[in-house]
Scaffold this active site. Structure first.
Site, PDB file in Angstrom:
ATOM      1  N   THR A 112       0.832  -1.209   0.000  1.00 20.72           N
ATOM      2  CA  THR A 112       0.000   0.000   0.000  1.00 20.72           C
ATOM      3  C   THR A 112       0.861   1.252   0.000  1.00 20.72           C
ATOM      4  O   THR A 112       0.627   2.181  -0.785  1.00 20.72           O
ATOM      5  CB  THR A 112      -0.950   0.001   1.219  1.00 20.72           C
ATOM      6  OG1 THR A 112      -1.893  -1.068   1.064  1.00 20.72           O
ATOM      7  CG2 THR A 112      -1.706   1.319   1.321  1.00 20.72           C
TER       8      THR A 112
ATOM      9  N   GLN B 160       0.924  -9.179  -6.213  1.00 21.24           N
ATOM     10  CA  GLN B 160       0.442 -10.556  -6.327  1.00 21.24           C
ATOM     11  C   GLN B 160       1.296 -11.386  -7.276  1.00 21.24           C
ATOM     12  O   GLN B 160       1.308 -12.613  -7.173  1.00 21.24           O
ATOM     13  CB  GLN B 160      -1.014 -10.554  -6.805  1.00 21.24           C
ATOM     14  CG  GLN B 160      -1.810 -11.772  -6.401  1.00 21.24           C
ATOM     15  CD  GLN B 160      -1.968 -11.936  -4.909  1.00 21.24           C
ATOM     16  OE1 GLN B 160      -1.519 -12.924  -4.328  1.00 21.24           O
ATOM     17  NE2 GLN B 160      -2.586 -10.973  -4.254  1.00 21.24           N
TER      18      GLN B 160
ATOM     19  N   CYS C 216      -8.527  -7.111   1.608  1.00 18.34           N
ATOM     20  CA  CYS C 216      -8.589  -5.733   2.114  1.00 18.34           C
ATOM     21  C   CYS C 216     -10.019  -5.214   2.183  1.00 18.34           C
ATOM     22  O   CYS C 216     -10.261  -4.137   2.704  1.00 18.34           O
ATOM     23  CB  CYS C 216      -7.728  -4.823   1.244  1.00 18.34           C
ATOM     24  SG  CYS C 216      -6.011  -5.360   1.175  1.00 18.34           S
TER      25      CYS C 216
END
Length: 380
Positions: free
Chosen positions: A72, A179, A325
């Protein structure tokens, strides 16, 4: 009852080797890396070794790796850092509708700050169109941010083609590779990537540590202020133990990469084959051809995602409805909305299964058979 964890796309268990290295670092390498005495130099050396290995893993230079608190922060640093540094060249940014919220919410904030953001649509497999991206490009576009592989459906984006398109344009190219890193071969030079985000906890490393790759010629306004750490780009005393653990996780992820990818793809085929043997009605969200090997997202018509998750959990199988999330949110997946539209039944009946280093074929078979039983029961 054996519990089966198939939510590795949300987070992964720390590898024993990672924990061992971190414990040793906490015991032995406690000096401040900014200190000039031997304790500080030892800590600095461990950071330097990690930075060197991480740079090598994506074909970058050591000076281009900035340690962050995770994906993030890396995404935010890329978007806000570039936006502030290059606003004199324009205020137009391009991203996609299926990005992680770390990018999407940053885009919404930038819009409030006076920037114009274009959110590209995707097709039913979750891929953006390079032609549409080309049409959206303008002279005042300063940044394009397209994720490498999607965290919910696993779709890989045409990163190399996008990089080629942007090669002679002023826009910097950022990709969220959170990812994809560790399961895909990534070379920032071959793909003409200017900025790339990674986090450790997706590759069996610790939470709270990641990095942003920023090409040497990219100006990047800092997001926090204090000391001169990370070449004045990210102030704050470095998290040495976590960086050491991250380093070990990177080494582990590189081991037998092709074999690991093939094993995960085999898990997908086994899972799908078992469902077919039980004559279960399902549809694949995404594509097997352009897909992360460890993410499988399936739609089960006539079921409800909350019932599925609860029943699978009671059967000892941990899976997800998409992005971790947004866990607990009743909002439909923005990724599936972008792929299939707001009225699609897939928004309420899709499940994500994701695999990791300790997943076995036996677990996949049991999970598929339990899924088949639950689907059959719920549809009666």
């Amino acid at each position: 009852m054996e519990r089966i964890y198939l939510d590795h796309a949300a987070t992964t268990p720390m590898h024993p080797r990672v924990m061992e290295k971190m414990l040793a670092a906490m015991n032995e390498t406690f000096g401040n890396p900014s200190s000039i005495h031997s304790f500080g130099r030892e800590a600095r050396h461990r950071i330097d070794l990690a930075r060197e290995r991480m740079a090598k893993s994506i074909g970058a230079k050591e000076v281009e790796i900035i340690f962050t608190s995770g994906g993030t922060e890396a995404d935010n640093m890329a978007l806000f850092g570039v936006a502030e540094s290059y606003q004199a060249n324009g205020k137009h940014i391009i991203t996609s509708q299926i990005e992680h919220h770390a990018v999407l919410h940053a885009g919404h904030k930038l819009e409030k700050m006076g920037y114009e953001v274009t959110y590209l649509p995707v097709d039913e497999t979750g891929r953006v169109s390079v032609a549409e991206l080309k049409n959206a490009l303008r002279e005042d576009t300063i940044l394009v941010s397209i994720m490498y592989g999607n965290n919910e459906v696993g779709t890989l984006q045409p990163i190399a083609e996008i990089g080629e398109l942007l090669k002679d344009h002023q826009a910097k190219f950022h990709t969220d590779a959170v990812q994809a890193y560790g399961v895909e071969k990534i070379d920032v030079n071959e793909c003409n990537i200017d900025l790339l985000s990674v986090t450790a906890h997706k590759i069996n490393g610790p939470k709270g540590i990641g990095f942003l790759y920023a090409r040497e010629n990219v100006k990047l306004a800092p997001r926090q202020f204090g000391g001169e750490q990370e070449r004045k780009r990210r102030a704050g005393t470095e998290n040495v133990a976590s960086i050491v653990g991250f380093h070990e996780a990177v080494l582990i992820s590189a081991e037998e990469l092709s074999e690991k990818r093939n094993r995960y793809m085999g898990f997908k085929e086994t899972f799908i084959q078992k469902l077919r043997e039980h004559r279960i009605d399902f549809a694949l969200n995404g594509t097997l051809e352009h897909s992360l090997p460890h993410v499988l997202n399936l739609s089960f018509p006539g079921t409800n995602v909350e019932q599925m998750l609860v029943n699978l959990d009671l059967a000892g199988i941990a899976v997800s409805s998409g992005s971790a999330c947004t866990a607990g949110s009743i909002e439909p997946s923005h990724v599936l909305v972008a792929m299939f539209g707001k009225g699609s039944e897939r928004l309420i009946n899709s499940i994500r299964f994701s695999f990791g280093y300790d997943t076995t074929t036996e677990q996949i078979v049991r999970a598929a058979e339990e899924t088949a039983r639950i689907v059959t029961r719920l549809k009666k």
